[in-house]
Design a protein around this motif. Structure first.
Motif, short mmCIF file in Angstrom:
data_model
loop_
_atom_site.label_atom_id
_atom_site.label_comp_id
_atom_site.label_asym_id
_atom_site.label_seq_id
_atom_site.Cartn_x
_atom_site.Cartn_y
_atom_site.Cartn_z
N LEU A 123 -16.29 8.64 -6.99
CA LEU A 123 -16.61 7.65 -5.74
C LEU A 123 -15.54 7.78 -4.65
CD1 LEU A 123 -14.77 4.80 -6.00
CD2 LEU A 123 -16.42 4.65 -7.99
N ASN A 124 -14.26 8.23 -4.84
CA ASN A 124 -13.10 8.44 -3.81
C ASN A 124 -13.29 9.70 -3.07
OD1 ASN A 124 -12.05 5.81 -4.03
ND2 ASN A 124 -11.00 6.22 -5.84
N SER A 125 -14.18 10.67 -3.51
CA SER A 125 -14.17 12.03 -3.07
C SER A 125 -15.30 11.81 -1.99
CB SER A 125 -14.62 12.99 -4.00
OG SER A 125 -15.91 12.51 -4.07
N PRO A 126 -15.21 12.95 -0.90
CA PRO A 126 -16.21 13.11 0.28
C PRO A 126 -17.54 12.83 -0.38
CG PRO A 126 -14.38 14.68 0.47
CD PRO A 126 -14.41 14.27 -0.91
N PHE A 160 -8.89 10.92 -12.96
CA PHE A 160 -7.75 11.35 -12.50
C PHE A 160 -7.62 12.44 -11.33
CE2 PHE A 160 -7.02 9.23 -16.50
CZ PHE A 160 -5.73 8.52 -16.22
N CYS A 161 -8.61 12.41 -10.48
CA CYS A 161 -8.71 13.40 -9.66
C CYS A 161 -7.83 13.27 -8.47
CB CYS A 161 -10.23 13.53 -9.01
SG CYS A 161 -10.67 12.25 -7.90
N GLY A 162 -7.60 14.36 -7.71
CA GLY A 162 -6.77 14.29 -6.62
C GLY A 162 -6.97 13.11 -5.64
N HIS A 163 -8.25 12.79 -5.24
CA HIS A 163 -8.45 11.71 -4.58
C HIS A 163 -8.31 10.46 -5.10
CE1 HIS A 163 -11.01 14.67 -2.36
NE2 HIS A 163 -11.55 15.17 -3.39
N CYS A 164 -8.45 10.06 -6.23
CA CYS A 164 -8.13 8.95 -6.94
C CYS A 164 -6.48 8.75 -6.92
CB CYS A 164 -8.48 8.67 -8.35
SG CYS A 164 -10.20 8.46 -8.39
N ARG A 165 -5.84 9.81 -7.30
CA ARG A 165 -4.31 9.62 -7.27
C ARG A 165 -3.65 9.40 -5.84
NH1 ARG A 165 -4.80 14.40 -9.99
NH2 ARG A 165 -3.51 15.65 -8.43
N ARG A 166 -4.44 10.05 -4.74
CA ARG A 166 -3.94 9.96 -3.58
C ARG A 166 -4.11 8.60 -3.02
NH1 ARG A 166 -5.42 14.17 -1.71
NH2 ARG A 166 -7.50 13.71 -1.22
N ARG A 167 -5.30 8.08 -3.23
CA ARG A 167 -5.91 6.68 -2.74
C ARG A 167 -4.93 5.51 -3.37
NH1 ARG A 167 -11.63 3.59 -2.16
NH2 ARG A 167 -11.00 1.81 -1.24
N TYR A 168 -4.57 5.66 -4.66
CA TYR A 168 -3.78 4.53 -5.30
C TYR A 168 -2.50 4.70 -4.93
CZ TYR A 168 -2.08 1.75 -9.20
OH TYR A 168 -1.60 0.60 -9.99
N ARG A 169 -1.86 5.92 -4.73
CA ARG A 169 -0.32 6.13 -4.09
C ARG A 169 -0.54 5.25 -2.73
NH1 ARG A 169 -0.26 11.19 -3.41
NH2 ARG A 169 -0.16 11.68 -5.78
N GLU A 170 -1.40 5.72 -2.03
CA GLU A 170 -1.32 5.16 -0.66
C GLU A 170 -1.51 3.70 -0.52
OE1 GLU A 170 -4.71 7.06 1.20
OE2 GLU A 170 -3.35 9.05 1.56
N GLU A 171 -2.37 2.95 -1.57
CA GLU A 171 -2.54 1.61 -1.52
C GLU A 171 -1.50 0.84 -2.16
OE1 GLU A 171 -6.55 0.75 -3.14
OE2 GLU A 171 -7.46 1.70 -1.37
N THR A 172 -0.73 1.32 -3.22
CA THR A 172 0.25 0.80 -4.04
C THR A 172 1.78 1.25 -4.13
OG1 THR A 172 -0.32 2.08 -6.10
CG2 THR A 172 -1.67 0.16 -5.53
N PRO A 185 1.11 -4.76 -17.08
CA PRO A 185 0.75 -5.32 -16.04
C PRO A 185 0.47 -4.05 -14.92
CG PRO A 185 2.59 -6.36 -16.68
CD PRO A 185 2.45 -5.28 -17.63
N LEU A 186 1.05 -2.68 -15.19
CA LEU A 186 0.60 -1.68 -14.49
C LEU A 186 -0.62 -0.97 -14.52
CD1 LEU A 186 3.91 0.27 -13.89
CD2 LEU A 186 3.08 -1.33 -12.35
N TRP A 187 -1.12 -1.13 -15.93
CA TRP A 187 -2.38 -0.64 -16.17
C TRP A 187 -3.25 -1.76 -15.59
CZ3 TRP A 187 -5.75 3.01 -17.17
CH2 TRP A 187 -6.95 2.64 -17.64
N VAL A 188 -3.27 -3.01 -15.87
CA VAL A 188 -4.09 -4.01 -15.26
C VAL A 188 -4.29 -3.97 -13.84
CG1 VAL A 188 -4.63 -6.59 -15.29
CG2 VAL A 188 -3.69 -5.46 -17.45
N SER A 189 -3.36 -3.58 -13.19
CA SER A 189 -3.14 -3.71 -11.85
C SER A 189 -4.08 -2.55 -11.13
CB SER A 189 -1.88 -3.32 -11.19
OG SER A 189 -1.81 -3.20 -9.70
N PHE A 190 -3.99 -1.07 -11.81
CA PHE A 190 -4.77 0.10 -11.64
C PHE A 190 -6.38 -0.38 -12.13
CE2 PHE A 190 -6.33 3.99 -13.64
CZ PHE A 190 -6.85 4.39 -12.32
N GLN A 191 -6.68 -1.09 -12.99
CA GLN A 191 -7.93 -1.53 -13.40
C GLN A 191 -8.69 -2.30 -12.32
OE1 GLN A 191 -10.21 -0.50 -15.12
NE2 GLN A 191 -11.75 -2.37 -14.89
#
Length: 219
Positions: A123-126, A160-172, A185-191
């Motif tokens: 869902l984070n991909s085009p 763990f696709c590139g789109h998810c990894r990139r979005r999570y890095r940009e947001e957090t 707490p890091l896992w819960v934050s990701f969830q």
């Protein structure tokens, strides 16, 4: 209400050749159906209308099986709910970069029961914009009361696709955690981010449909 499951591939050119929309609707009428749930697509991503966004089922040879059934059901006084599936093996094969990828680097067609049917895009991909374009096309093209969007969820894994990894890095500012640990707490934050991403997509689907059809129901 009635729904006929139609996850029909196109490897045999005879598939869907003899299907008849009038007979389909007449049998629903005979059964006393007043709400017809009609497949617009299946989990294979093959469309039952002559879409300009995606791939029409080859067996229909250009026929509009969605429009024909809507008209036939409408003529018999039935309400119509269109079924549209988030899963798309066609898009999964056509756009490998859109694929949902698990922690082992496997796509859904590899890890979900080793089945050629289960191609799911992230869902984070085009693919999200592609899917919304199909929703818009359906809403502009046909008269119906409701949409049922099936299988719109995280498919049995964390992505763990590139789109998810990139979005999570940009947001957090962090990398995706690789271990499921509800005490961390890091896992819960990701969830919580995963929940927010899914809710955002559901809101976009609903807003797209209701912008064009204000009274439509969205399931």
């Amino acid at each position: 209400g009635n729904l006929v499951d139609m996850h029909i591939p196109e490897w045999n050119p005879e598939f869907l050749q003899a299907i008849d929309a009038e007979q389909y609707a007449a049998l629903l009428e005979k059964a006393g159906v007043n709400a017809a749930y009609l497949y617009a697509s299946s989990c294979l991503g093959l469309c039952y209308w002559p879409t300009r966004v995606g791939h029409p089922h080859a067996g229909l040879k250009g026929r509009d099986f969605v429009g024909d059934r809507i008209r036939a059901c409408r003529a018999r006084g039935m309400a119509v709910i269109l079924y549209h599936n988030w899963w798309s093996k066609w898009a999964y094969d056509k756009h490998p970069d859109w694929r949902f990828v698990n922690a082992r680097g496997m796509g859904t067609a590899e890890y979900m029961w080793r089945s050629n049917r289960y191609g799911v895009c992230c869902l984070n991909s085009p693919y999200a914009d592609f899917f919304l374009a199909q929703i818009e096309e359906l809403c502009r093209s046909y008269d119906f009361e409701g949409l049922w969007i099936d299988m719109i969820a995280w498919p049995y894994s964390v992505c763990f696709c590139g789109h998810c990894r990139r979005r999570y890095r940009e947001e957090t500012g962090r990398e995706l955690p690789r271990v499921v640990n509800w005490e961390d707490p890091l896992w819960v934050s990701f969830q919580r981010r995963r929940e927010a991403w899914l809710a955002e997509l559901l809101a976009r689907v609903t807003a797209t449909a209701r912008r064009l059809k204000p009274g439509v129901t969205v399931g």
